[in-house]
Design a protein around this motif. Structure first.
Motif, PDB file in Angstrom:
ATOM      1  N   LEU A  62      -3.798 -16.115  -6.206  1.00  0.00           N
ATOM      2  CA  LEU A  62      -3.176 -14.816  -5.702  1.00  0.00           C
ATOM      3  C   LEU A  62      -1.937 -15.034  -6.013  1.00  0.00           C
ATOM      4  CD1 LEU A  62      -5.197 -14.720  -1.628  1.00  0.00           C
ATOM      5  CD2 LEU A  62      -6.131 -13.942  -4.414  1.00  0.00           C
ATOM      6  N   TYR A  63      -2.026 -13.996  -6.594  1.00  0.00           N
ATOM      7  CA  TYR A  63      -0.355 -14.174  -7.234  1.00  0.00           C
ATOM      8  C   TYR A  63       0.235 -13.327  -6.501  1.00  0.00           C
ATOM      9  CZ  TYR A  63      -2.851 -16.432 -10.681  1.00  0.00           C
ATOM     10  OH  TYR A  63      -3.576 -17.029 -11.780  1.00  0.00           O
ATOM     11  N   VAL A  64       1.949 -13.574  -5.664  1.00  0.00           N
ATOM     12  CA  VAL A  64       2.680 -12.550  -4.618  1.00  0.00           C
ATOM     13  C   VAL A  64       3.976 -12.782  -5.119  1.00  0.00           C
ATOM     14  CG1 VAL A  64       2.993 -12.805  -2.526  1.00  0.00           C
ATOM     15  CG2 VAL A  64       0.881 -13.393  -2.455  1.00  0.00           C
ATOM     16  N   GLN A  65       4.738 -11.487  -5.496  1.00  0.00           N
ATOM     17  CA  GLN A  65       6.172 -11.065  -5.558  1.00  0.00           C
ATOM     18  C   GLN A  65       6.348 -10.288  -4.351  1.00  0.00           C
ATOM     19  OE1 GLN A  65       8.113  -9.612  -9.292  1.00  0.00           O
ATOM     20  NE2 GLN A  65       8.670  -8.098  -8.421  1.00  0.00           N
ATOM     21  N   VAL A  66       7.711 -11.184  -3.486  1.00  0.00           N
ATOM     22  CA  VAL A  66       8.559 -10.089  -2.804  1.00  0.00           C
ATOM     23  C   VAL A  66      10.168  -9.940  -3.480  1.00  0.00           C
ATOM     24  CG1 VAL A  66       9.709 -10.676  -0.230  1.00  0.00           C
ATOM     25  CG2 VAL A  66       7.779 -11.725  -1.212  1.00  0.00           C
ATOM     26  N   SER A  67      10.158  -8.755  -2.909  1.00  0.00           N
ATOM     27  CA  SER A  67      11.659  -8.535  -3.744  1.00  0.00           C
ATOM     28  C   SER A  67      12.625  -7.277  -3.385  1.00  0.00           C
ATOM     29  CB  SER A  67      10.983  -7.911  -5.148  1.00  0.00           C
ATOM     30  OG  SER A  67      10.301  -6.651  -5.452  1.00  0.00           O
ATOM     31  N   LEU A  68      13.435  -6.981  -3.642  1.00  0.00           N
ATOM     32  CA  LEU A  68      14.579  -6.119  -2.959  1.00  0.00           C
ATOM     33  C   LEU A  68      13.662  -4.740  -3.636  1.00  0.00           C
ATOM     34  CD1 LEU A  68      17.525  -7.447  -3.647  1.00  0.00           C
ATOM     35  CD2 LEU A  68      16.231  -7.297  -1.549  1.00  0.00           C
ATOM     36  N   ARG A  69      13.791  -4.114  -2.248  1.00  0.00           N
ATOM     37  CA  ARG A  69      13.468  -2.847  -2.981  1.00  0.00           C
ATOM     38  C   ARG A  69      13.946  -1.336  -4.468  1.00  0.00           C
ATOM     39  NH1 ARG A  69      10.740  -0.058   2.210  1.00  0.00           N
ATOM     40  NH2 ARG A  69       9.333  -1.242   2.825  1.00  0.00           N
ATOM     41  N   ARG A  70      15.553  -1.976  -3.962  1.00  0.00           N
ATOM     42  CA  ARG A  70      16.698  -1.283  -5.429  1.00  0.00           C
ATOM     43  C   ARG A  70      16.907  -2.359  -5.545  1.00  0.00           C
ATOM     44  NH1 ARG A  70      19.111   2.804  -5.764  1.00  0.00           N
ATOM     45  NH2 ARG A  70      18.587   3.866  -3.716  1.00  0.00           N
ATOM     46  N   GLY A  71      16.246  -2.698  -7.169  1.00  0.00           N
ATOM     47  CA  GLY A  71      16.966  -4.310  -7.627  1.00  0.00           C
ATOM     48  C   GLY A  71      18.154  -4.680  -8.027  1.00  0.00           C
ATOM     49  N   ASP A  72      18.768  -5.679  -8.014  1.00  0.00           N
ATOM     50  CA  ASP A  72      20.072  -6.523  -7.955  1.00  0.00           C
ATOM     51  C   ASP A  72      20.364  -7.226  -8.516  1.00  0.00           C
ATOM     52  OD1 ASP A  72      22.664  -6.186  -6.880  1.00  0.00           O
ATOM     53  OD2 ASP A  72      23.119  -5.089  -5.463  1.00  0.00           O
ATOM     54  N   SER A  73      20.577  -7.383  -9.475  1.00  0.00           N
ATOM     55  CA  SER A  73      21.102  -8.920 -10.537  1.00  0.00           C
ATOM     56  C   SER A  73      21.978 -10.105  -9.965  1.00  0.00           C
ATOM     57  CB  SER A  73      21.355  -8.285 -11.888  1.00  0.00           C
ATOM     58  OG  SER A  73      22.863  -7.838 -11.835  1.00  0.00           O
ATOM     59  N   THR A  74      23.248  -9.017  -8.663  1.00  0.00           N
ATOM     60  CA  THR A  74      24.470  -9.994  -8.397  1.00  0.00           C
ATOM     61  C   THR A  74      23.687 -11.136  -6.671  1.00  0.00           C
ATOM     62  OG1 THR A  74      24.764  -7.823  -6.561  1.00  0.00           O
ATOM     63  CG2 THR A  74      26.219  -7.995  -9.189  1.00  0.00           C
ATOM     64  N   LEU A  75      22.383 -10.233  -5.791  1.00  0.00           N
ATOM     65  CA  LEU A  75      22.285 -11.037  -5.210  1.00  0.00           C
ATOM     66  C   LEU A  75      20.567 -11.702  -5.644  1.00  0.00           C
ATOM     67  CD1 LEU A  75      21.831  -7.870  -2.839  1.00  0.00           C
ATOM     68  CD2 LEU A  75      23.599  -9.801  -3.106  1.00  0.00           C
ATOM     69  N   VAL A  76      20.122 -12.998  -4.669  1.00  0.00           N
ATOM     70  CA  VAL A  76      18.918 -13.526  -5.149  1.00  0.00           C
ATOM     71  C   VAL A  76      18.398 -13.768  -4.460  1.00  0.00           C
ATOM     72  CG1 VAL A  76      20.053 -15.142  -7.080  1.00  0.00           C
ATOM     73  CG2 VAL A  76      20.296 -15.963  -4.540  1.00  0.00           C
ATOM     74  N   VAL A  77      16.983 -13.668  -4.258  1.00  0.00           N
ATOM     75  CA  VAL A  77      16.365 -13.832  -3.089  1.00  0.00           C
ATOM     76  C   VAL A  77      14.812 -15.533  -2.866  1.00  0.00           C
ATOM     77  CG1 VAL A  77      13.935 -12.827  -1.942  1.00  0.00           C
ATOM     78  CG2 VAL A  77      15.132 -10.916  -2.673  1.00  0.00           C
ATOM     79  N   PHE A  78      15.819 -15.915  -1.997  1.00  0.00           N
ATOM     80  CA  PHE A  78      14.833 -17.466  -1.340  1.00  0.00           C
ATOM     81  C   PHE A  78      14.344 -17.253  -0.609  1.00  0.00           C
ATOM     82  CE2 PHE A  78      14.799 -21.369   1.194  1.00  0.00           C
ATOM     83  CZ  PHE A  78      14.401 -22.244   0.264  1.00  0.00           C
ATOM     84  N   LEU A  79      12.504 -18.218  -0.772  1.00  0.00           N
ATOM     85  CA  LEU A  79      11.395 -18.411  -0.128  1.00  0.00           C
ATOM     86  C   LEU A  79      11.514 -18.850   0.963  1.00  0.00           C
ATOM     87  CD1 LEU A  79       7.991 -16.180   0.067  1.00  0.00           C
ATOM     88  CD2 LEU A  79       7.818 -18.541  -1.316  1.00  0.00           C
ATOM     89  N   ASP A  80      11.694 -18.206   1.915  1.00  0.00           N
ATOM     90  CA  ASP A  80      12.307 -19.421   2.971  1.00  0.00           C
ATOM     91  C   ASP A  80      10.479 -19.868   3.702  1.00  0.00           C
ATOM     92  OD1 ASP A  80      14.452 -20.638   4.593  1.00  0.00           O
ATOM     93  OD2 ASP A  80      12.828 -19.658   6.621  1.00  0.00           O
ATOM     94  N   THR A  81      10.075 -19.621   4.665  1.00  0.00           N
ATOM     95  CA  THR A  81       9.001 -19.633   5.004  1.00  0.00           C
ATOM     96  C   THR A  81       7.612 -17.871   4.903  1.00  0.00           C
ATOM     97  OG1 THR A  81       9.795 -20.415   7.177  1.00  0.00           O
ATOM     98  CG2 THR A  81       7.446 -19.907   7.349  1.00  0.00           C
ATOM     99  N   CYS A  82       6.183 -19.361   4.913  1.00  0.00           N
ATOM    100  CA  CYS A  82       5.566 -17.558   4.720  1.00  0.00           C
ATOM    101  C   CYS A  82       3.955 -18.585   5.091  1.00  0.00           C
ATOM    102  CB  CYS A  82       5.000 -17.538   3.154  1.00  0.00           C
ATOM    103  SG  CYS A  82       5.848 -16.576   1.616  1.00  0.00           S
ATOM    104  N   VAL A  83       3.612 -16.930   6.144  1.00  0.00           N
ATOM    105  CA  VAL A  83       2.635 -18.259   6.854  1.00  0.00           C
ATOM    106  C   VAL A  83       1.089 -16.951   6.671  1.00  0.00           C
ATOM    107  CG1 VAL A  83       1.772 -18.051   9.452  1.00  0.00           C
ATOM    108  CG2 VAL A  83       4.212 -18.625   9.128  1.00  0.00           C
TER     109      VAL A  83
END
Length: 417
Positions: A281-302
């Motif tokens: 299973l392939y999952v993506q979490v993203s900002l709804r408004r893409g912004d190259s000056t911000l990064v998303v870090f996956l902390d916890t998935c349950v």
């Protein structure tokens, strides 16, 4: 064996004086900050605002002895330590307060052993929320100002505009409202102590013609600090009669979705998502408004069999950036405005065939190479306040196991024979 901790307090020496009276807006800190404070400190700050204003207090740095009954900060809703107790501040505790009057009292007390670097706090004069509010997300900014407040300043709502003079409000019977995409109308994004702050200015023009004026122009500075909590508030920091600021807090909008393969090109639209056991299973979490000056870090998935309870029966895929499930694989985390990962499907015993996924992500400035997003796996349970970043929690599901079609067909054929 039970370990007992004792805190020894003595009378502070005259050379260890601290505290004092503060007014309006500003900041204060523990003695000797940012270096280590002293043992047996007893400091009291009385913060006062104008009679028609309240006080908003926020701790921007905190490092005390890891014992909340030994070294601590106490906050009181009034002019003395005898006023209503609002809360105690120690490591990993509440860090912001809003008074109900124009007084707030802060007590800092330490015992006779173990010291830390102390604290730094900011306080801001604040009008009642009844005068207005500002709400933010990563998509929109919404500013609401009561017409009665504007009338008290001699302002007509029709004369208000933002940094972009073409951004004008909608006016109702009671309120003047600006609602616009957060990256428009002259909004500026800044970084403050690892947090993202959106700023704009609400202005009013007068009826005088010509290019100049010798009258004071009204300007309300608008701030939206993207916090972890989803509450909103309005704060007015008054410099003089016709100049103030409005601050609020907001949350980023994030989304999570399944994709059909590791190229993350085709998004799964099927609900519920029917899968086989041990399917990738392939999952993506993203900002709804893409912004190259911000990064998303996956902390916890349950994972959980219920979309409403991720505590009673849960299964960790990743926690604090550290892989827990052996089939979990991260494609991207902490380097892009999205996080991508895969894992193999499973089912819960003694439950339905449905599985839900809840993920907590952190959002950091891409330019901050020392942020939590860049450090990856961290098994430390506690972090200093200054290292925290905005967080979002999103839920995805349900995933439902497909029925074993082949076995069912074989059974039907045997029945017919």
């Amino acid at each position: 064996m039970v370990e007992n901790r004792y805190c020894y307090y003595t009378t502070p020496s005259p050379g260890n004086s601290c505290g004092g009276s503060l007014f309006g807006s500003g900041s204060f800190s523990s003695p000797n900050y940012p270096y280590y404070y002293q043992d047996n400190s007893y400091c009291v700050w009385q913060i006062r605002a104008s009679s028609d204003q309240n006080i908003y207090l926020r701790f921007t740095y905190l490092q005390l002895e890891n014992c909340c009954s030994c070294d601590y900060i106490a906050v009181y809703d009034g002019p003395s330590v005898g006023s209503r107790f609002m809360g105690k501040v120690c490591n990993n505790s509440q860090t912001s307060f809003h008074s109900s009057s124009n007084y707030l009292t802060v007590l800092f007390r330490t015992d006779g052993s173990v010291v830390g670097r102390g604290f730094n706090a900011e306080f801001t004069s604040s009008l009642s929320s009844g005068f207005g509010r500002v709400d933010c997300s990563s998509d929109n900014m919404n500013i609401v100002i009561s017409k009665s407040y504007l009338n008290s300043l001699g302002i007509d709502g029709n004369n208000l505009y933002l940094n972009d003079q073409y951004c004008r409000p909608d006016i109702s019977y009671y309120n003047v409202v600006f609602n616009f995409p957060i990256n428009t109308c002259g909004t500026v994004r800044e970084f403050d102590h690892g947090r993202i702050v959106y700023t704009n200015a609400l202005r009013a023009f007068n009826y005088n013609s010509g290019e100049i004026t010798r009258q004071s122009l009204v300007r309300l500075n608008v701030n939206c600090r993207m916090e972890q909590d989803s509450f909103s508030q309005i704060i007015y920091e008054v410099d003089h009669r016709n100049n103030a600021s409005i601050s609020g807090s907001g949350r980023f909008n994030t989304s999570m979705a399944f994709y059909t393969s590791s190229n993350f090109y085709y998004q799964v639209s099927q609900v519920p998502y029917l899968v086989r056991l041990n399917q990738d299973l392939y999952v993506q979490v993203s900002l709804r408004r893409g912004d190259s000056t911000l990064v998303v870090f996956l902390d916890t998935c349950v994972a959980s069999p219920s979309p409403h309870d991720f505590q009673t029966r849960s299964y960790d895929l990743i926690r604090s950036g550290c892989r827990v499930d052996s089939t979990f694989y991260s494609y991207s985390s902490g380097t892009s405005p999205y996080a991508r990962f895969r894992f193999k499907s499973f089912q819960f015993l003694r439950a339905t065939d449905h599985v839900y996924i809840q993920c907590k992500v952190l959002i950091c400035p891409a330019s901050d190479n020392n942020s939590r997003c860049r450090r990856g796996c961290s098994r430390r349970a506690a972090r200093e306040l200054s290292s925290e970043h905005e967080s979002e929690t999103v839920v995805l599901g349900p995933i439902q196991l497909q029925k074993p079609v082949k076995k069912a067909e074989e059974a039907q054929q045997k029945t017919k024979a």
